[in-house]
Design a protein around this motif. Structure first.
Motif, PDB file in Angstrom:
ATOM      1  N   ARG A  44       0.862  -1.179   0.000  1.00  0.00           N
ATOM      2  CA  ARG A  44       0.000   0.000   0.000  1.00  0.00           C
ATOM      3  C   ARG A  44       0.896   1.226   0.000  1.00  0.00           C
ATOM      4  O   ARG A  44       1.840   1.302   0.788  1.00  0.00           O
ATOM      5  CB  ARG A  44      -0.890   0.027   1.238  1.00  0.00           C
ATOM      6  CG  ARG A  44      -1.708   1.298   1.286  1.00  0.00           C
ATOM      7  CD  ARG A  44      -2.571   1.393   2.499  1.00  0.00           C
ATOM      8  NE  ARG A  44      -3.324   2.652   2.445  1.00  0.00           N
ATOM      9  CZ  ARG A  44      -4.228   3.013   3.341  1.00  0.00           C
ATOM     10  NH1 ARG A  44      -4.512   2.198   4.344  1.00  0.00           N
ATOM     11  NH2 ARG A  44      -4.848   4.166   3.222  1.00  0.00           N
ATOM     12  N   ASN A  45       0.627   2.175  -0.882  1.00  0.00           N
ATOM     13  CA  ASN A  45       1.291   3.479  -0.825  1.00  0.00           C
ATOM     14  C   ASN A  45       0.190   4.527  -0.708  1.00  0.00           C
ATOM     15  O   ASN A  45      -0.464   4.868  -1.687  1.00  0.00           O
ATOM     16  CB  ASN A  45       2.162   3.705  -2.063  1.00  0.00           C
ATOM     17  CG  ASN A  45       2.980   4.978  -1.950  1.00  0.00           C
ATOM     18  OD1 ASN A  45       2.490   5.976  -1.423  1.00  0.00           O
ATOM     19  ND2 ASN A  45       4.212   4.944  -2.431  1.00  0.00           N
ATOM     20  N   ARG A  46      -0.078   4.957   0.539  1.00  0.00           N
ATOM     21  CA  ARG A  46      -1.147   5.928   0.858  1.00  0.00           C
ATOM     22  C   ARG A  46      -2.471   5.568   0.174  1.00  0.00           C
ATOM     23  O   ARG A  46      -3.085   4.592   0.554  1.00  0.00           O
ATOM     24  CB  ARG A  46      -0.687   7.344   0.541  1.00  0.00           C
ATOM     25  CG  ARG A  46       0.475   7.746   1.441  1.00  0.00           C
ATOM     26  CD  ARG A  46       0.731   9.238   1.458  1.00  0.00           C
ATOM     27  NE  ARG A  46       1.873   9.516   2.305  1.00  0.00           N
ATOM     28  CZ  ARG A  46       2.654  10.582   2.189  1.00  0.00           C
ATOM     29  NH1 ARG A  46       2.390  11.486   1.265  1.00  0.00           N
ATOM     30  NH2 ARG A  46       3.681  10.751   3.000  1.00  0.00           N
ATOM     31  N   SER A  47      -2.877   6.285  -0.900  1.00  0.00           N
ATOM     32  CA  SER A  47      -4.172   5.996  -1.519  1.00  0.00           C
ATOM     33  C   SER A  47      -4.147   4.775  -2.429  1.00  0.00           C
ATOM     34  O   SER A  47      -5.197   4.318  -2.883  1.00  0.00           O
ATOM     35  CB  SER A  47      -4.620   7.188  -2.374  1.00  0.00           C
ATOM     36  OG  SER A  47      -4.791   8.325  -1.589  1.00  0.00           O
ATOM     37  N   PHE A  48      -2.943   4.290  -2.739  1.00  0.00           N
ATOM     38  CA  PHE A  48      -2.814   3.310  -3.814  1.00  0.00           C
ATOM     39  C   PHE A  48      -2.608   1.883  -3.307  1.00  0.00           C
ATOM     40  O   PHE A  48      -1.811   1.642  -2.394  1.00  0.00           O
ATOM     41  CB  PHE A  48      -1.632   3.673  -4.721  1.00  0.00           C
ATOM     42  CG  PHE A  48      -1.865   4.902  -5.547  1.00  0.00           C
ATOM     43  CD1 PHE A  48      -2.374   4.810  -6.833  1.00  0.00           C
ATOM     44  CD2 PHE A  48      -1.590   6.159  -5.017  1.00  0.00           C
ATOM     45  CE1 PHE A  48      -2.600   5.958  -7.580  1.00  0.00           C
ATOM     46  CE2 PHE A  48      -1.812   7.300  -5.765  1.00  0.00           C
ATOM     47  CZ  PHE A  48      -2.322   7.204  -7.055  1.00  0.00           C
TER      48      PHE A  48
END
Ligand SMILES: NC(=O)c1ccc[n+]([C@@H]2O[C@H](COP(=O)([O-])OP(=O)(O)OC[C@H]3O[C@@H](n4cnc5c(N)ncnc54)[C@H](OP(=O)(O)O)[C@@H]3O)[C@@H](O)[C@H]2O)c1
Length: 178
Positions: A161-165
């Motif tokens: 997971r990268n923040r919103s993604f």
């Protein structure tokens, strides 16, 4: 040397709206130093390929400036103007020949098929696509430019997971047996 299709997608599998907007993507939150983010990826890339619509988007978005340091092959059937600076080569040659030229130019680094999805599919058809990296933005678009309009088997090799993604890295296994 690995050939990657690295792209962001809507959850329903589109990489741009029908009118080639990426506003839905550029408004999302991402940590550029976080997992599977762009700076770490592009640092390992030695040559790029993209289709005409993607090239036109970059030229519009960057107002004619070309920021890629790597040689870039743009697939088009049209006469297009190259940016003032940068190494941009227009082609309508076979993807196999272009890929061989890209490998030679990449100097041991990886190859990035920027998009669109069908161009990535053309490299996959020729057995030349090794990995697909996807950053899923938390939106659906309903219609638009397709992510990868092929029937391919993929193996999930990394997830983050990268923040919103929601990010996934896949190895291309190949087309399923008929
Ligand atoms: N979400 C993301 O991270 C991301 C990443 C990449 C791109 N994008 C966006 O996604 C959209 C993709 O647009 P698109 O689906 O139209 O794909 P595209 O690959 O960018 O452009 C398609 C065009 O490329 C040319 N082309 C493709 N294959 C060719 C070949 N073998 N020989 C010669 N020309 C060839 C043709 O143009 P002509 O025949 O008209 O010359 C074709 O109409 C763009 O809006 C782009 O900005 C988003």
């Amino acid at each position: 040397m690995t050939t990657h299709f690295y792209t962001a997608s809507s959850v329903d599998g589109f990489i741009a709206t029908t009118d080639h907007s990426l506003d839905w993507l550029l408004s999302q939150d991402i940590d550029e130093d976080g997992p599977m983010a762009y700076p770490g990826f592009i640092a390992r890339v030695g040559a790029l390929a993209m289709g005409a619509s993607t090239f036109e988007w970059v030229m519009r978005h960057e107002k004619g400036r070309w920021d890629y340091a790597q040689p870039t092959w743009v697939f088009t059937h049209r006469e297009m103007s190259a940016p003032e600076h940068g190494d941009v080569r227009f082609t309508q040659d076979d993807v196999r020949r272009v890929h061989a030229e890209m490998l030679a130019a990449a100097d041991g680094k990886d190859i990035w098929i920027v998009g669109g999805g069908d161009l990535a599919g053309q490299f996959a058809d020729a057995g030349l696509l090794d990995e697909v990296w996807l950053q899923y933005a938390p939106v659906t678009l309903g219609a638009g430019a397709p992510l990868l309009p092929r029937r391919l088997d993929l193996e999930l090799i990394e997830v983050a997971r990268n923040r919103s993604f929601l990010c996934g890295r896949y190895r291309v296994v190949g087309a399923p047996a008929p």
